[in-house]
Design a protein around this motif. Structure first.
Motif, PDB file in Angstrom:
ATOM      1  N   GLY A 174       4.384 -24.462  18.885  1.00 16.26           N
ATOM      2  CA  GLY A 174       4.900 -24.601  17.534  1.00 16.26           C
ATOM      3  C   GLY A 174       3.761 -24.082  16.331  1.00 16.26           C
ATOM      4  N   LYS A 175       2.826 -23.472  16.847  1.00  9.97           N
ATOM      5  CA  LYS A 175       1.823 -23.197  15.683  1.00  9.97           C
ATOM      6  C   LYS A 175       2.112 -21.566  15.381  1.00  9.97           C
ATOM      7  CE  LYS A 175      -1.681 -26.486  17.000  1.00  9.97           C
ATOM      8  NZ  LYS A 175      -3.138 -26.224  17.848  1.00  9.97           N
ATOM      9  N   LEU A 176       1.973 -21.482  13.941  1.00 11.89           N
ATOM     10  CA  LEU A 176       2.206 -20.400  13.345  1.00 11.89           C
ATOM     11  C   LEU A 176       1.230 -19.122  13.849  1.00 11.89           C
ATOM     12  CD1 LEU A 176       3.715 -18.304  11.362  1.00 11.89           C
ATOM     13  CD2 LEU A 176       1.899 -19.052   9.552  1.00 11.89           C
ATOM     14  N   ILE A 177       1.776 -18.007  14.301  1.00 16.34           N
ATOM     15  CA  ILE A 177       0.577 -17.048  14.681  1.00 16.34           C
ATOM     16  C   ILE A 177       0.676 -16.234  13.424  1.00 16.34           C
ATOM     17  CG2 ILE A 177       0.378 -14.941  16.294  1.00 16.34           C
ATOM     18  CD1 ILE A 177       2.300 -16.379  18.239  1.00 16.34           C
ATOM     19  N   ARG A 178      -0.503 -15.967  13.037  1.00 17.23           N
ATOM     20  CA  ARG A 178      -0.623 -15.254  11.659  1.00 17.23           C
ATOM     21  C   ARG A 178      -1.624 -13.918  12.168  1.00 17.23           C
ATOM     22  NH1 ARG A 178      -4.008 -17.709   6.588  1.00 17.23           N
ATOM     23  NH2 ARG A 178      -5.794 -16.895   8.000  1.00 17.23           N
ATOM     24  N   LYS A 179      -0.785 -12.824  11.626  1.00 11.49           N
ATOM     25  CA  LYS A 179      -1.448 -11.509  11.962  1.00 11.49           C
ATOM     26  C   LYS A 179      -1.891 -10.976  10.555  1.00 11.49           C
ATOM     27  CE  LYS A 179       1.279 -10.505  15.943  1.00 11.49           C
ATOM     28  NZ  LYS A 179       0.119 -10.115  16.851  1.00 11.49           N
ATOM     29  N   SER A 180      -3.039 -10.296  10.517  1.00  7.30           N
ATOM     30  CA  SER A 180      -3.602  -9.685   9.208  1.00  7.30           C
ATOM     31  C   SER A 180      -3.815  -8.169   9.431  1.00  7.30           C
ATOM     32  CB  SER A 180      -4.690 -10.309   8.859  1.00  7.30           C
ATOM     33  OG  SER A 180      -5.810 -10.173   9.707  1.00  7.30           O
ATOM     34  N   LYS A 181      -3.787  -7.454   8.342  1.00  2.07           N
ATOM     35  CA  LYS A 181      -3.889  -5.959   8.151  1.00  2.07           C
ATOM     36  C   LYS A 181      -5.008  -6.087   7.080  1.00  2.07           C
ATOM     37  CE  LYS A 181      -3.752  -1.682   8.763  1.00  2.07           C
ATOM     38  NZ  LYS A 181      -4.632  -0.854   9.923  1.00  2.07           N
ATOM     39  N   THR A 182      -5.963  -4.972   7.107  1.00  2.01           N
ATOM     40  CA  THR A 182      -6.767  -5.047   5.939  1.00  2.01           C
ATOM     41  C   THR A 182      -6.761  -3.550   5.777  1.00  2.01           C
ATOM     42  OG1 THR A 182      -8.374  -6.733   6.906  1.00  2.01           O
ATOM     43  CG2 THR A 182      -9.441  -5.251   5.192  1.00  2.01           C
ATOM     44  N   TYR A 183      -6.829  -3.485   4.303  1.00  2.00           N
ATOM     45  CA  TYR A 183      -6.583  -2.066   3.657  1.00  2.00           C
ATOM     46  C   TYR A 183      -8.026  -1.895   2.706  1.00  2.00           C
ATOM     47  CZ  TYR A 183      -1.825  -2.036   5.091  1.00  2.00           C
ATOM     48  OH  TYR A 183      -0.940  -2.212   5.817  1.00  2.00           O
ATOM     49  N   ARG A 184      -8.798  -0.913   2.947  1.00  2.00           N
ATOM     50  CA  ARG A 184     -10.113  -0.676   2.282  1.00  2.00           C
ATOM     51  C   ARG A 184      -9.988   0.137   0.849  1.00  2.00           C
ATOM     52  NH1 ARG A 184     -13.343  -2.792   5.449  1.00  2.00           N
ATOM     53  NH2 ARG A 184     -13.361  -2.932   7.555  1.00  2.00           N
ATOM     54  N   ASN A 185     -11.170   0.174   0.245  1.00  2.00           N
ATOM     55  CA  ASN A 185     -11.165   0.794  -0.943  1.00  2.00           C
ATOM     56  C   ASN A 185     -10.307   0.589  -2.119  1.00  2.00           C
ATOM     57  OD1 ASN A 185     -13.043   2.789   0.163  1.00  2.00           O
ATOM     58  ND2 ASN A 185     -11.341   3.493   1.089  1.00  2.00           N
ATOM     59  N   ILE A 186      -9.993  -0.641  -2.359  1.00  2.00           N
ATOM     60  CA  ILE A 186      -9.458  -1.528  -3.348  1.00  2.00           C
ATOM     61  C   ILE A 186     -10.134  -1.521  -4.654  1.00  2.00           C
ATOM     62  CG2 ILE A 186      -8.457  -3.624  -4.327  1.00  2.00           C
ATOM     63  CD1 ILE A 186      -6.805  -2.335  -1.920  1.00  2.00           C
ATOM     64  N   ALA A 187      -9.694  -0.750  -5.553  1.00  2.00           N
ATOM     65  CA  ALA A 187     -10.461  -0.566  -7.190  1.00  2.00           C
ATOM     66  C   ALA A 187     -10.941  -1.978  -7.360  1.00  2.00           C
ATOM     67  CB  ALA A 187      -9.554   0.000  -8.184  1.00  2.00           C
ATOM     68  N   LYS A 188     -12.335  -1.829  -8.047  1.00  2.00           N
ATOM     69  CA  LYS A 188     -12.901  -3.294  -8.679  1.00  2.00           C
ATOM     70  C   LYS A 188     -11.950  -3.682  -9.645  1.00  2.00           C
ATOM     71  CE  LYS A 188     -16.985  -4.531 -11.049  1.00  2.00           C
ATOM     72  NZ  LYS A 188     -17.907  -4.154 -11.589  1.00  2.00           N
ATOM     73  N   ASN A 189     -11.371  -3.084 -10.405  1.00  6.57           N
ATOM     74  CA  ASN A 189     -10.470  -3.394 -11.684  1.00  6.57           C
ATOM     75  C   ASN A 189      -9.069  -3.588 -11.337  1.00  6.57           C
ATOM     76  OD1 ASN A 189     -10.315  -0.671 -11.521  1.00  6.57           O
ATOM     77  ND2 ASN A 189     -10.568  -0.498 -13.499  1.00  6.57           N
ATOM     78  N   ALA A 190      -8.546  -3.730 -10.169  1.00  7.66           N
ATOM     79  CA  ALA A 190      -7.314  -3.690  -9.824  1.00  7.66           C
ATOM     80  C   ALA A 190      -6.649  -5.028 -10.316  1.00  7.66           C
ATOM     81  CB  ALA A 190      -7.014  -3.508  -8.453  1.00  7.66           C
ATOM     82  N   ASP A 191      -5.797  -5.135 -11.143  1.00  7.13           N
ATOM     83  CA  ASP A 191      -5.121  -6.144 -11.619  1.00  7.13           C
ATOM     84  C   ASP A 191      -4.107  -6.821 -10.447  1.00  7.13           C
ATOM     85  OD1 ASP A 191      -1.973  -5.883 -12.807  1.00  7.13           O
ATOM     86  OD2 ASP A 191      -3.045  -3.987 -12.770  1.00  7.13           O
ATOM     87  N   ALA A 192      -3.888  -8.076 -10.751  1.00  9.39           N
ATOM     88  CA  ALA A 192      -3.420  -8.979  -9.510  1.00  9.39           C
ATOM     89  C   ALA A 192      -2.002  -8.666  -9.443  1.00  9.39           C
ATOM     90  CB  ALA A 192      -3.640 -10.311 -10.263  1.00  9.39           C
ATOM     91  N   ASP A 193      -1.281  -8.272 -10.411  1.00  9.49           N
ATOM     92  CA  ASP A 193       0.132  -8.063 -10.229  1.00  9.49           C
ATOM     93  C   ASP A 193       0.375  -6.686  -9.351  1.00  9.49           C
ATOM     94  OD1 ASP A 193       1.290 -10.291 -11.381  1.00  9.49           O
ATOM     95  OD2 ASP A 193       1.468  -9.316 -13.557  1.00  9.49           O
ATOM     96  N   SER A 194      -0.481  -5.797  -9.816  1.00 10.98           N
ATOM     97  CA  SER A 194      -0.454  -4.463  -9.334  1.00 10.98           C
ATOM     98  C   SER A 194      -0.760  -4.397  -7.606  1.00 10.98           C
ATOM     99  CB  SER A 194      -1.045  -3.394  -9.844  1.00 10.98           C
ATOM    100  OG  SER A 194      -0.747  -3.342 -11.267  1.00 10.98           O
ATOM    101  N   LEU A 195      -2.110  -5.047  -7.442  1.00 11.35           N
ATOM    102  CA  LEU A 195      -2.504  -5.194  -6.234  1.00 11.35           C
ATOM    103  C   LEU A 195      -1.441  -6.131  -5.284  1.00 11.35           C
ATOM    104  CD1 LEU A 195      -4.378  -4.895  -4.288  1.00 11.35           C
ATOM    105  CD2 LEU A 195      -5.741  -6.900  -5.204  1.00 11.35           C
TER     106      LEU A 195
END
Length: 72
Positions: A23-44
């Motif tokens: 009954g434990k959650l299986i959490r999968k993840s995907k990573t995306y590289r090259n995120i801009a340093k100044n990316a604002d929280a809403d847009s990201l």
């Protein structure tokens, strides 16, 4: 004087992979590289949420992970 220099940022999307037999959650993840340093929280968040829609698994959440160098 010691300074911190931005190195890189990645966006990580978390997806619901279902439940284990226990009954434990299986959490999968995907990573995306090259995120801009100044990316604002809403847009990201919106961008990572849209990328998660390309998956067959439901979207759980996202995070921004930054790496920096500490320079003397």
């Amino acid at each position: 004087m010691v300074t911190i220099e931005f190195k890189q940022a990645v966006g990580r999307v978390y997806l619901d992979g279902g439940l284990t037999e226990d009954g434990k959650l299986i959490r999968k993840s995907k990573t995306y590289r090259n995120i801009a340093k100044n990316a604002d929280a809403d847009s990201l968040y919106k961008a990572l949420e849209q990328l998660a829609q390309l998956s067959n698994f439901p979207f759980i959440g996202a995070e921004k992970v930054e790496t920096s160098n500490v320079i003397n």
